[in-house]
Design a protein around this motif. Structure first.
Motif, short mmCIF file in Angstrom:
data_model
loop_
_atom_site.label_atom_id
_atom_site.label_comp_id
_atom_site.label_asym_id
_atom_site.label_seq_id
_atom_site.Cartn_x
_atom_site.Cartn_y
_atom_site.Cartn_z
N SER A 69 37.34 24.93 46.55
CA SER A 69 36.24 25.37 45.68
C SER A 69 35.54 26.60 46.27
N ALA A 70 35.64 26.78 47.59
CA ALA A 70 35.19 28.03 48.22
C ALA A 70 36.28 29.08 48.01
N LYS A 71 35.92 30.21 47.43
CA LYS A 71 36.90 31.21 47.03
C LYS A 71 36.94 32.39 48.01
N CYS A 72 38.14 32.95 48.12
CA CYS A 72 38.32 34.15 48.95
C CYS A 72 37.45 35.29 48.41
N ILE A 73 36.96 36.09 49.31
CA ILE A 73 36.12 37.27 49.04
C ILE A 73 34.70 36.85 48.64
N ASP A 74 34.58 35.93 47.66
CA ASP A 74 33.24 35.53 47.23
C ASP A 74 32.55 34.65 48.27
N ASP A 75 33.30 33.72 48.86
CA ASP A 75 32.68 32.72 49.74
C ASP A 75 33.18 32.77 51.18
N ILE A 76 34.45 33.10 51.37
CA ILE A 76 35.03 33.03 52.72
C ILE A 76 36.02 34.19 52.92
N GLN A 77 36.31 34.45 54.20
CA GLN A 77 37.35 35.41 54.56
C GLN A 77 38.68 34.66 54.62
N CYS A 78 39.65 35.14 53.88
CA CYS A 78 40.91 34.40 53.79
C CYS A 78 42.05 35.02 54.59
N SER A 79 41.77 35.88 55.56
CA SER A 79 42.83 36.44 56.38
C SER A 79 43.39 35.36 57.30
N ASN A 80 44.66 35.45 57.60
CA ASN A 80 45.32 34.47 58.45
C ASN A 80 45.28 34.91 59.91
N THR A 81 45.48 33.95 60.79
CA THR A 81 45.36 34.19 62.24
C THR A 81 46.62 33.72 62.95
N SER A 82 47.04 34.47 63.97
CA SER A 82 48.19 34.08 64.80
C SER A 82 47.72 33.94 66.24
N SER A 89 47.74 28.98 78.91
CA SER A 89 46.79 29.13 77.81
C SER A 89 47.10 28.06 76.77
N THR A 90 46.46 26.91 76.94
CA THR A 90 46.79 25.75 76.10
C THR A 90 45.70 25.41 75.09
N ARG A 91 44.63 26.19 75.07
CA ARG A 91 43.55 25.97 74.08
C ARG A 91 43.05 27.31 73.56
N GLN A 92 43.02 27.46 72.23
CA GLN A 92 42.59 28.71 71.61
C GLN A 92 41.63 28.39 70.46
N CYS A 93 40.68 29.32 70.22
CA CYS A 93 39.74 29.19 69.10
C CYS A 93 39.71 30.49 68.31
N PHE A 94 39.42 30.36 67.05
CA PHE A 94 39.22 31.55 66.21
C PHE A 94 38.16 31.21 65.16
N SER A 95 37.62 32.23 64.49
CA SER A 95 36.55 32.03 63.52
C SER A 95 36.98 32.46 62.13
N VAL A 96 36.45 31.77 61.14
CA VAL A 96 36.61 32.14 59.74
C VAL A 96 35.23 32.52 59.21
N ASP A 97 35.09 33.73 58.68
CA ASP A 97 33.80 34.20 58.20
C ASP A 97 33.40 33.49 56.91
N ILE A 98 32.11 33.17 56.81
CA ILE A 98 31.53 32.57 55.61
C ILE A 98 30.50 33.54 55.06
N TYR A 99 30.56 33.82 53.78
CA TYR A 99 29.67 34.79 53.18
C TYR A 99 28.47 34.09 52.54
N ASP A 100 27.29 34.48 52.97
CA ASP A 100 26.05 33.91 52.46
C ASP A 100 25.57 34.69 51.24
N ASP A 101 24.87 34.00 50.35
CA ASP A 101 24.22 34.66 49.22
C ASP A 101 22.91 33.93 48.94
#
Length: 296
Positions: A69-82, A89-101
């Motif tokens: 229900s959260a949509k790309c561009i309007d609500d969240i960043q939908c780019s993929n991560t590798s 290096s056995t633990r990794q973290c990354f972030s997904v942007d959330i767009y506020d309005d």
């Protein structure tokens, strides 16, 4: 390896070397459910190796953002991560942007899924469900005025319902009904039960006509009510105010009261004259007092 061990081992080939990972859950996202506020700006997703990787190998794993229900561009960043995993290096973290309005919205969600690069299919147990809770200012929906006045012969009253403050990012269903006062439902005005009014970012107001009955009966000024209610329980961040409006109906019917007939002839020795006073046109729904006097 024993036969039992061999069945639980996945072998990846990278740079002509074999990488041994113990079962499909050997690299997994740490949390399967995360709840964040819209104003948090981003959500962190962490994943870790629970099996073992030989010290001369590197494993590449992709993570895809799947909109719900959260949509790309309007609500969240939908780019993929590798990400790259190795012996050191056995633990990794990354972030997904959330767009506020600034718009009121119901909770929304999306999914981050871990993908096996070799086959392009999702690994078992390797997804996280991210729920975004709205934390914007209250939205207020209500009648533009708490009272309306209308003449009976106008045929209808119109009440206005608007988003009075805040903004809406999701559909909000409001129900409108009429209720009787001195004016009676179906007899004096149109009965409305749970008329749906859908508000969102594009639709922020409604003008609702309510039919008024002209009954040709002389009456006192009467009133009835229009009321708003939610179709379901909504978060406290949205409110109805004012949720009730009074509609006052002023009677425009005319009534003629007079003598019938307007001339009389009597004999003096009759001792009296009998005069008839009556409603000549229209009708009354309440007592009306008429004063009578004689003059010469």
């Amino acid at each position: 390896l024993s036969s039992d061990e061999a069945e639980s081992v996945i072998v990846y080939t990278y740079s002509s070397q074999n990488i041994y990972i113990w079962n499909n859950d050997a690299i997994a996202i740490e949390e399967t459910y995360v709840e964040v506020s819209e104003s948090d700006a981003s959500v962190e997703v962490c994943t870790a190796v629970t099996g073992s990787i030989q010290d001369y190998c590197v494993l590449h794993v992709d993570y895809n953002v799947i909109p719900g229900s959260a949509k790309c561009i309007d609500d969240i960043q939908c780019s993929n991560t590798s990400l790259e995993f190795s012996h050191s290096s056995t633990r990794q973290c990354f972030s997904v942007d959330i767009y506020d309005d600034s718009a009121f919205e119901v909770d929304k969600y999306f999914i981050v899924r871990q993908v096996d690069v070799r086959s392009g299919t999702a690994l078992a147990g390797s997804s996280v469900y991210v729920n975004i809770t709205g934390d914007d200012d209250n939205a207020v929906i209500g009648f533009v005025s708490g009272s309306y006045s209308v003449m009976e012969d106008s045929g209808q009253a119109t009440v206005s319902v608007q988003v009075l403050s805040g903004a809406l990012g999701s559909d909000v269903l409001i129900l409108l009904s009429t209720e009787g006062g001195e004016a009676k439902s179906s007899l004096d005005f149109e009965e409305i039960s749970y008329m749906p009014l859908v508000f969102n970012s594009s639709v922020t107001s409604y003008d609702v006509p309510i039919a008024i009955t002209q009954d040709n009966i002389r009456e006192e000024t009467e009133h009835f009510f229009a009321r708003l209610q939610f179709s379901q329980n909504l978060p406290q961040r949205i409110s109805l105010a004012p949720d009730i409006a009074m509609i006052e109906v002023t009677d425009t019917d005319s009534v003629v009261i007079g003598f019938d007939p307007d001339e009389y002839s009597v004999m003096e020795d009759s001792g009296q004259v009998l005069l008839t006073v009556k409603v000549l046109s229209g009708s009354l729904d309440s007592d009306e007092t008429v004063l009578f006097s004689t003059q010469h």
